[in-house]
Design a protein around this motif. Structure first.
Motif, mmCIF file in Angstrom:
data_model
loop_
_atom_site.group_PDB
_atom_site.id
_atom_site.type_symbol
_atom_site.label_atom_id
_atom_site.label_comp_id
_atom_site.label_asym_id
_atom_site.label_seq_id
_atom_site.Cartn_x
_atom_site.Cartn_y
_atom_site.Cartn_z
ATOM 1 N N CYS A 83 8.372 -139.397 -52.259
ATOM 2 C CA CYS A 83 7.820 -138.130 -51.764
ATOM 3 C C CYS A 83 8.115 -137.956 -50.281
ATOM 4 O O CYS A 83 8.503 -136.869 -49.834
ATOM 5 C CB CYS A 83 6.323 -138.078 -52.029
ATOM 6 S SG CYS A 83 5.578 -136.481 -51.603
ATOM 7 N N LEU A 84 7.961 -139.020 -49.493
ATOM 8 C CA LEU A 84 8.247 -138.940 -48.062
ATOM 9 C C LEU A 84 9.724 -138.643 -47.822
ATOM 10 O O LEU A 84 10.081 -137.835 -46.941
ATOM 11 C CB LEU A 84 7.848 -140.238 -47.380
ATOM 12 C CG LEU A 84 6.349 -140.553 -47.323
ATOM 13 C CD1 LEU A 84 6.115 -141.907 -46.678
ATOM 14 C CD2 LEU A 84 5.584 -139.463 -46.578
ATOM 15 N N GLN A 85 10.606 -139.271 -48.603
ATOM 16 C CA GLN A 85 12.034 -139.017 -48.444
ATOM 17 C C GLN A 85 12.379 -137.583 -48.835
ATOM 18 O O GLN A 85 13.221 -136.937 -48.200
ATOM 19 C CB GLN A 85 12.845 -140.006 -49.274
ATOM 20 C CG GLN A 85 12.859 -141.409 -48.696
ATOM 21 C CD GLN A 85 13.752 -142.351 -49.486
ATOM 22 O OE1 GLN A 85 13.283 -143.277 -50.124
ATOM 23 N NE2 GLN A 85 15.049 -142.118 -49.441
ATOM 24 N N ALA A 86 11.743 -137.089 -49.871
ATOM 25 C CA ALA A 86 11.985 -135.710 -50.287
ATOM 26 C C ALA A 86 11.546 -134.725 -49.204
ATOM 27 O O ALA A 86 12.257 -133.763 -48.880
ATOM 28 C CB ALA A 86 11.253 -135.431 -51.600
ATOM 29 N N LEU A 87 10.372 -134.950 -48.625
ATOM 30 C CA LEU A 87 9.885 -134.062 -47.566
ATOM 31 C C LEU A 87 10.796 -134.114 -46.344
ATOM 32 O O LEU A 87 11.015 -133.092 -45.680
ATOM 33 C CB LEU A 87 8.457 -134.446 -47.187
ATOM 34 C CG LEU A 87 7.375 -134.080 -48.205
ATOM 35 C CD1 LEU A 87 6.038 -134.702 -47.815
ATOM 36 C CD2 LEU A 87 7.232 -132.558 -48.343
ATOM 37 N N ALA A 88 11.314 -135.287 -46.040
ATOM 38 C CA ALA A 88 12.211 -135.409 -44.892
ATOM 39 C C ALA A 88 13.459 -134.545 -45.050
ATOM 40 O O ALA A 88 14.043 -134.098 -44.054
ATOM 41 C CB ALA A 88 12.603 -136.866 -44.687
ATOM 42 N N LEU A 89 13.849 -134.291 -46.295
ATOM 43 C CA LEU A 89 15.005 -133.434 -46.573
ATOM 44 C C LEU A 89 14.620 -131.982 -46.829
ATOM 45 O O LEU A 89 15.485 -131.150 -47.119
ATOM 46 C CB LEU A 89 15.776 -133.986 -47.779
ATOM 47 C CG LEU A 89 16.539 -135.293 -47.545
ATOM 48 C CD1 LEU A 89 17.063 -135.853 -48.868
ATOM 49 C CD2 LEU A 89 17.680 -135.078 -46.555
ATOM 50 N N GLY A 90 13.324 -131.684 -46.737
ATOM 51 C CA GLY A 90 12.874 -130.311 -46.928
ATOM 52 C C GLY A 90 12.663 -129.898 -48.364
ATOM 53 O O GLY A 90 12.523 -128.705 -48.661
ATOM 54 N N TYR A 91 12.603 -130.858 -49.266
ATOM 55 C CA TYR A 91 12.366 -130.528 -50.674
ATOM 56 C C TYR A 91 10.911 -130.121 -50.906
ATOM 57 O O TYR A 91 9.986 -130.696 -50.318
ATOM 58 C CB TYR A 91 12.637 -131.737 -51.562
ATOM 59 C CG TYR A 91 14.073 -131.984 -51.917
ATOM 60 C CD1 TYR A 91 14.773 -131.106 -52.748
ATOM 61 C CD2 TYR A 91 14.736 -133.115 -51.454
ATOM 62 C CE1 TYR A 91 16.086 -131.355 -53.096
ATOM 63 C CE2 TYR A 91 16.057 -133.376 -51.799
ATOM 64 C CZ TYR A 91 16.726 -132.477 -52.621
ATOM 65 O OH TYR A 91 18.029 -132.726 -52.968
ATOM 66 N N ASP A 92 10.700 -129.168 -51.805
ATOM 67 C CA ASP A 92 9.385 -128.978 -52.408
ATOM 68 C C ASP A 92 9.214 -130.039 -53.488
ATOM 69 O O ASP A 92 10.169 -130.366 -54.204
ATOM 70 C CB ASP A 92 9.266 -127.578 -53.019
ATOM 71 C CG ASP A 92 9.134 -126.506 -51.953
ATOM 72 O OD1 ASP A 92 8.115 -126.505 -51.244
ATOM 73 O OD2 ASP A 92 10.059 -125.681 -51.825
#
Length: 403
Positions: A83-92
């Motif tokens: 989840c943290l990696q996804a947020l770092a890339l701007g993913y919902d």
């Protein structure tokens, strides 16, 4: 078309969210799953090519932003990192509950979301059911007057408890989440929604009463297929052979191409429930006082026939009673002496909540609706669960900051 990557292709990730997303017009473009057979099975369903399949999320995120959103439905102890990696890339992110196993990670997730263009939606699917939306509508109408108390029960059903919390992935905490967090973050989220305020104080009692070695019937075997004991309510042969082989929970045993009989002979779901491989409470009661004075009692128990929720909302001008399994709601008006009873559609998994949540999330991704429940509010259920577990283990009352 909305492009979604599935990180975790188990029952919830692939059989529920993946299937519902595809049915509602999204495209499943990438898969992350460590089990090769399961990964191949899910890839075939969605036509995902080999170069877009990965054994670990690090390899997927190394591609950069190649989809519109991700579903994180990995095991309980592996939700935070992707989840943290996804947020770092701007993913919902559609994030399966429980979102984490350590309370400190709640603030890490909030901080990461605040720094990201992406948003996290926790899979608290019960808010999206027609049944509980009808309950919220009664509250919003003012028919009950001022809400004073909530009495809520999650009836786990004896066979469901045996499947998930004795034989299944949630039988040991750690590494899995504590029973209350794993099973009832949905219910704690509902209590928070009904109360309309943050939690302030919590106490809890609970223990593992029955599913212990000393409770085993005389002559019980280590595996149900070899057991001569008749009438055991947790006999895996009766639980799984008599159910639809195309639906949960049988599909959990047969995922990856294994037959049901092979699973019963060699897998964890065919083991005796009295072997002592589990440590989760099988009965727990929680009392919560919210910041506005509303008091709620939640009981979560394995020792029930129905796999359902029942509740009462107690107001100064009326009472609401509900039984989710039947879809039945009843409101008594103290001022007029009248009552009203009606039935709400509860078809679908989680009473239609899985479908409702996926629809709401996709509508948000497409810019057609506001985001579902904000992350900060969703995490109140987890703060409650962590506090209740401390209260249960220490025999004390726990105060929560900000309630």
């Amino acid at each position: 078309m909305t492009r979604v990557a599935l990180i975790g292709c188990g029952n919830r990730g692939a059989d529920v969210y993946g299937a519902l997303l595809a049915a509602q017009g999204a495209s499943i473009t990438h898969l992350v799953e460590p089990r090769p057979a399961r990964r191949a099975e899910v890839a075939a369903r969605h036509g995902v090519p080999p170069e877009q399949q990965f054994a670990h999320w690090d390899a997927f995120f190394a591609l950069g932003r190649v989809a519109d959103a991700v579903v994180v439905a990995t095991p309980d102890d592996a939700h935070v990192a992707p989840c943290l990696q996804a947020l770092a890339l701007g993913y919902d992110v559609l994030l399966e509950k429980p979102v984490c196993l350590h309370e400190a990670d709640l603030d890490r997730l909030l901080e990461a979301e605040a720094a990201s263009t992406g948003r996290v939606t926790v899979c608290h699917v019960l808010r999206a059911t027609p049944f509980f939306q009808a309950v919220q509508a009664v509250l919003a109408s003012g028919q009950l007057g001022q809400l004073v108390g909530i009495v809520h029960a999650e009836n786990v059903a004896h066979w469901h408890y045996a499947h998930s919390y004795v034989r299944g992935n949630w039988r040991l905490s750690p590494p899995a989440a504590p029973f209350l967090l794993a099973k009832s973050s949905h219910d704690l989220d509902l209590l928070r929604a009904f109360a309309g305020a943050a939690p302030h104080r919590v106490s809890s009692e609970g223990a593992l009463h029955h599913f212990r070695p000393e409770q085993a019937p005389a002559g019980a075997a280590a595996r149900c297929v070899e057991c001569p004991v008749l009438g055991c309510p947790s006999d895996a042969r009766a639980i799984y052979r008599d159910r639809d082989p195309t639906r949960w929970p049988v599909t959990v045993l047969t995922a990856g191409g294994q037959t049901l009989e092979d699973a019963l002979r060699s897998g964890p779901y065919g083991q005796c429930v009295y072997l002592g491989h589990n440590n989760q409470p099988d009965h727990q009661a929680v009392t919560v006082v919210f910041g506005n004075g509303v008091t709620a009692q939640l009981t979560v128990s394995a020792f029930t026939h129905n796999n359902t929720r029942t509740l009462k909302l107690l107001g100064t001008h009326g009472e609401l009673r509900g039984h989710m399994d039947w879809g039945e709601l009843e409101v008594h008006d103290f001022r007029t002496g009248t009552s009203r009873r009606w039935v709400v559609d509860t078809a679908g998994t989680h009473g239609g909540g899985d479908d409702g949540l996926v629809r709401a999330w996709l509508a948000c991704l497409r810019g057609e609706a506001s985001p579902p429940t904000p992350l900060a509010q969703s995490l109140d259920s987890h703060r409650l669960a962590f506090a209740a577990e401390r209260a249960r283990q220490l025999g004390t009352v726990v105060e929560l900051a900000g309630g």
